[in-house]
Design an enzyme around this catalytic site. Structure first.
Site, PDB file in Angstrom:
ATOM      1  N   ASP A   1       0.825  -1.210   0.000  1.00  0.00           N
ATOM      2  CA  ASP A   1       0.000   0.000   0.000  1.00  0.00           C
ATOM      3  C   ASP A   1       0.861   1.262   0.000  1.00  0.00           C
ATOM      4  O   ASP A   1       0.452   2.297  -0.533  1.00  0.00           O
ATOM      5  CB  ASP A   1      -0.975   0.000   1.190  1.00  0.00           C
ATOM      6  CG  ASP A   1      -2.348  -0.550   0.787  1.00  0.00           C
ATOM      7  OD1 ASP A   1      -2.815  -0.223  -0.318  1.00  0.00           O
ATOM      8  OD2 ASP A   1      -2.941  -1.306   1.570  1.00  0.00           O
TER       9      ASP A   1
ATOM     10  N   TYR B   1      -2.526  -0.183   8.811  1.00  0.00           N
ATOM     11  CA  TYR B   1      -1.765  -1.325   9.342  1.00  0.00           C
ATOM     12  C   TYR B   1      -0.909  -0.885  10.530  1.00  0.00           C
ATOM     13  O   TYR B   1      -0.713  -1.641  11.479  1.00  0.00           O
ATOM     14  CB  TYR B   1      -0.884  -1.950   8.261  1.00  0.00           C
ATOM     15  CG  TYR B   1      -1.632  -2.298   6.987  1.00  0.00           C
ATOM     16  CD1 TYR B   1      -2.752  -3.130   7.019  1.00  0.00           C
ATOM     17  CD2 TYR B   1      -1.228  -1.788   5.759  1.00  0.00           C
ATOM     18  CE1 TYR B   1      -3.443  -3.440   5.859  1.00  0.00           C
ATOM     19  CE2 TYR B   1      -1.917  -2.096   4.595  1.00  0.00           C
ATOM     20  CZ  TYR B   1      -3.016  -2.916   4.643  1.00  0.00           C
ATOM     21  OH  TYR B   1      -3.695  -3.210   3.498  1.00  0.00           O
TER      22      TYR B   1
ATOM     23  N   HIS C   1     -11.244   0.225  -7.126  1.00  0.00           N
ATOM     24  CA  HIS C   1      -9.999   0.590  -7.824  1.00  0.00           C
ATOM     25  C   HIS C   1      -9.718  -0.384  -8.975  1.00  0.00           C
ATOM     26  O   HIS C   1      -9.395   0.026 -10.085  1.00  0.00           O
ATOM     27  CB  HIS C   1      -8.804   0.556  -6.869  1.00  0.00           C
ATOM     28  CG  HIS C   1      -8.915   1.501  -5.710  1.00  0.00           C
ATOM     29  ND1 HIS C   1      -8.003   1.533  -4.682  1.00  0.00           N
ATOM     30  CD2 HIS C   1      -9.833   2.453  -5.419  1.00  0.00           C
ATOM     31  CE1 HIS C   1      -8.359   2.455  -3.796  1.00  0.00           C
ATOM     32  NE2 HIS C   1      -9.469   3.023  -4.221  1.00  0.00           N
TER      33      HIS C   1
ATOM     34  N   HIS D   1      -4.878   3.298   3.742  1.00  0.00           N
ATOM     35  CA  HIS D   1      -4.664   1.851   3.876  1.00  0.00           C
ATOM     36  C   HIS D   1      -3.315   1.572   4.543  1.00  0.00           C
ATOM     37  O   HIS D   1      -3.226   0.806   5.505  1.00  0.00           O
ATOM     38  CB  HIS D   1      -4.677   1.154   2.510  1.00  0.00           C
ATOM     39  CG  HIS D   1      -5.958   1.290   1.749  1.00  0.00           C
ATOM     40  ND1 HIS D   1      -6.104   0.861   0.447  1.00  0.00           N
ATOM     41  CD2 HIS D   1      -7.157   1.816   2.090  1.00  0.00           C
ATOM     42  CE1 HIS D   1      -7.341   1.106   0.030  1.00  0.00           C
ATOM     43  NE2 HIS D   1      -7.992   1.693   1.010  1.00  0.00           N
TER      44      HIS D   1
ATOM     45  N   GLU E   1      -3.193  -5.090  -6.964  1.00  0.00           N
ATOM     46  CA  GLU E   1      -4.322  -4.895  -6.048  1.00  0.00           C
ATOM     47  C   GLU E   1      -5.327  -6.038  -6.048  1.00  0.00           C
ATOM     48  O   GLU E   1      -5.971  -6.293  -5.038  1.00  0.00           O
ATOM     49  CB  GLU E   1      -5.055  -3.592  -6.394  1.00  0.00           C
ATOM     50  CG  GLU E   1      -4.181  -2.384  -6.171  1.00  0.00           C
ATOM     51  CD  GLU E   1      -4.962  -1.098  -6.074  1.00  0.00           C
ATOM     52  OE1 GLU E   1      -6.015  -0.997  -6.739  1.00  0.00           O
ATOM     53  OE2 GLU E   1      -4.518  -0.203  -5.349  1.00  0.00           O
TER      54      GLU E   1
ATOM     55  N   GLU F   1      -4.955   5.162  -0.555  1.00  0.00           N
ATOM     56  CA  GLU F   1      -3.845   4.208  -0.410  1.00  0.00           C
ATOM     57  C   GLU F   1      -2.991   4.584   0.798  1.00  0.00           C
ATOM     58  O   GLU F   1      -2.463   3.712   1.499  1.00  0.00           O
ATOM     59  CB  GLU F   1      -2.986   4.148  -1.679  1.00  0.00           C
ATOM     60  CG  GLU F   1      -3.725   3.729  -2.948  1.00  0.00           C
ATOM     61  CD  GLU F   1      -4.369   2.361  -2.899  1.00  0.00           C
ATOM     62  OE1 GLU F   1      -4.210   1.644  -1.900  1.00  0.00           O
ATOM     63  OE2 GLU F   1      -5.070   2.006  -3.866  1.00  0.00           O
TER      64      GLU F   1
ATOM     65  N   GLU G   1     -10.634  -1.523  -2.826  1.00  0.00           N
ATOM     66  CA  GLU G   1      -9.871  -2.171  -3.906  1.00  0.00           C
ATOM     67  C   GLU G   1     -10.790  -2.736  -4.990  1.00  0.00           C
ATOM     68  O   GLU G   1     -10.409  -2.804  -6.157  1.00  0.00           O
ATOM     69  CB  GLU G   1      -8.972  -3.280  -3.358  1.00  0.00           C
ATOM     70  CG  GLU G   1      -7.925  -2.821  -2.346  1.00  0.00           C
ATOM     71  CD  GLU G   1      -7.039  -1.686  -2.828  1.00  0.00           C
ATOM     72  OE1 GLU G   1      -7.090  -1.325  -4.018  1.00  0.00           O
ATOM     73  OE2 GLU G   1      -6.296  -1.148  -1.997  1.00  0.00           O
TER      74      GLU G   1
END
Ligand code: MN3
Ligand code: MN3
Length: 322
Positions: A71, A109, A199, A105, A162, A102, A196
């Site tokens: 990402d 994490y 996308h 994203h 992706e 992105e 995603e």
């Protein structure tokens, strides 16, 4: 694209739409905007500490380290590379939106790591990600295409990344979701999957427009190139999957899930599937994890553009639609 035309820097006019899918995608993406900070990840600490073995926690962390790398690549290089080839200003605006998400994203994490791990453990994960042979191979292979590829090659790279390469990582949180564990982490993953899905469909659609304009010979060359690339990435992904999952005994299930998603990436690009694997071959626990989704699953709903709905549904099976 060139922004100065006839000596003037062009203002973007949303009252003139070249392609209805640009506007529909903008509306869809802004409507499903989210931030990682809204999800109470700490509610998963009980599962993390009480239900996952040390080996499972280790794999879980590495998987999220790998997702962070990919990402980061999308946010820093992927969308910037695709934006150079935008055919109109609304497409550029959509890619701006995607680029920011992105970054969300990639950051999400870190929110997960921060909640579940000690600082030294987090540093070890990032050190692993920055040096893992197979993770670095795919990141740098895709990035090289972003830097040097043709406009259509860059779109292939983005869709393969992706809709295919992420899934060796997504498998883990979906597996736990299917077992009713780590549900808040899974919520983040479902939000990412929802993004995603749009996308991959949007960039795949842009690819298909360009692909149709090529001569038969150019199409055949590009197809040979993209299937070679997919094989190459799959071989690397096999090794990556063995390294991550052999210890848990999940490798074959993950590989089947990967082949299934590789076919979906090809579908997004309007190409024939490569592997025999279908949804029926995927571990039902993981498919169950995907389908325990929340919101409406009507992709591009509210668009009122019948031909879009038909085309998009065909490219994008209901499994990942939320
Ligand atoms: Mn992403
Ligand atoms: Mn994306």
């Amino acid at each position: 694209m060139e922004h100065i035309q006839n000596g003037s820097y062009q203002a973007v006019n949303w009252n003139y739409i070249e392609d209805a899918l640009d506007k529909a995608t903008w509306e869809k993406l802004t409507q499903q905007f989210w931030l990682d900070t809204r999800i109470p990840i700490s509610n998963d600490l009980r599962n993390w500490q009480g239900d996952l073995s040390a080996a499972e926690r280790r794999v879980f962390n590495l998987v999220f380290g790998g997702l962070t790398t990919l990402d980061t690549l999308q946010s820093q290089d992927g969308m910037a590379a695709l934006r150079q080839d935008a055919v109109n200003q609304k497409e550029e605006a959509v890619l701006n939106n995607i680029q920011f998400m992105e970054s969300v994203h990639a950051k999400s994490y870190s929110s997960i790591f921060e909640t579940l791990n000690e600082k030294s453990e987090i540093e070890a994960v990032f050190d692993w990600a920055d040096h893992n042979e197979y993770l670095q191979y795919k990141a740098q292979k895709i990035n090289a295409i972003y830097q040097e590829g043709s406009p259509l090659e860059k779109k292939v790279a983005s869709v393969f990344l992706e809709t295919f390469l992420f899934y060796s990582g997504f498998y883990t949180p979906l597996y736990y979701l299917g077992h009713n564990r780590m549900l808040n982490v899974a919520e983040i993953i479902k939000l990412i999957l929802r993004d995603e899905s749009v996308h991959g469909t949007y960039i795949g659609y842009k690819f298909q427009i360009g692909f149709k304009k090529l001569s038969a010979e150019e199409q055949a060359d590009l197809q040979a190139w993209l299937y070679d690339l997919l094989y190459d990435l799959y071989e690397n992904e096999e090794k990556f999957t063995h390294e991550l999952y052999d210890e848990l005994g999940w490798t074959e299930d993950v590989l089947s899930f990967l082949r299934y998603n590789a076919n979906k990436a090809l579908m997004n690009l309007g190409q024939d599937p490569l592997f025999p694997d279908s949804a029926d071959d995927v571990n039902p626990v993981v498919m169950n994890g995907i389908s325990t989704s929340t919101a409406n699953h009507d992709f591009f709903s509210g668009v009122g553009n019948g031909y879009l709905l038909g085309e998009v549904e065909a490219m994008d099976s209901a499994d990942y639609d939320y």
